[in-house]
Design a protein around this motif. Sequence first.
Motif: not given
Ligand code: G3P
Length: 214
Positions: A128-133, A182-184, A82-84, A5-7, A162-167, A27-32
Amino acid sequence: MKLYIDTAIISEIREIAEWGVLSGVTTNPSLIAKSGKDFKKTIIEICEIVKGPVSAEVTVEDAAGMIEQGKEFADWDEMVVVKLPCTTEGLKACSALSHQGIPTNLTLCFSVNQALLCARAGASYVSPFIGRLEDINEDGVKLIKDIKETFRVAGIKTEIISASIRTPYHVTTVANAGSDIATIPYKLFPNMVQHPLTTSGLQKFLDDWKNSQQ
Ligand code: G3P
């Protein structure tokens, strides 16, 4: 394919963890920042809920600073990864942390070459970021297939997240493309379980059962 889970929102993690489907958390800094909670406390609490890898991302841009933060995060719990960022400095930090046995997840990956460099620097995971591509009209799922094939040919053990999963469809397609994980986002999990034929089929079973008991 394993499901993360990506949260950074604890209630969301608890709810989906109860389903028994989670193998880890990213997690990422935006989610934190969105969670509004203390970073360290949040990561430690997540590690108590989900018995799997939990990615905590560095917030500095130089390798020395990333290494220092990475060592600190790794002390919080043995499941911390550690995420870099996938930058020159991130690669240097990845190499140093990997040599010290600290697992790493190289994020913001958008090309096969970046993924290959991350793997060679010792990354445990590459994201790799799927949605952002797709946002820039590129094929994110094809990137997963290409990285998978590159890693297979080279015998690379780095796992693909697989990250940046949107659907929900992204989940299906990256699974078919051979993604290891997949991180969802939280909101997609209910969509993944729901199906109108399950709902109507269950209703019919229960109605038939009830009628037969009268
Ligand atoms: O795991 C990375 C993810 O949080 C980015 O997703 O939707 O901001 O591109 P998004």
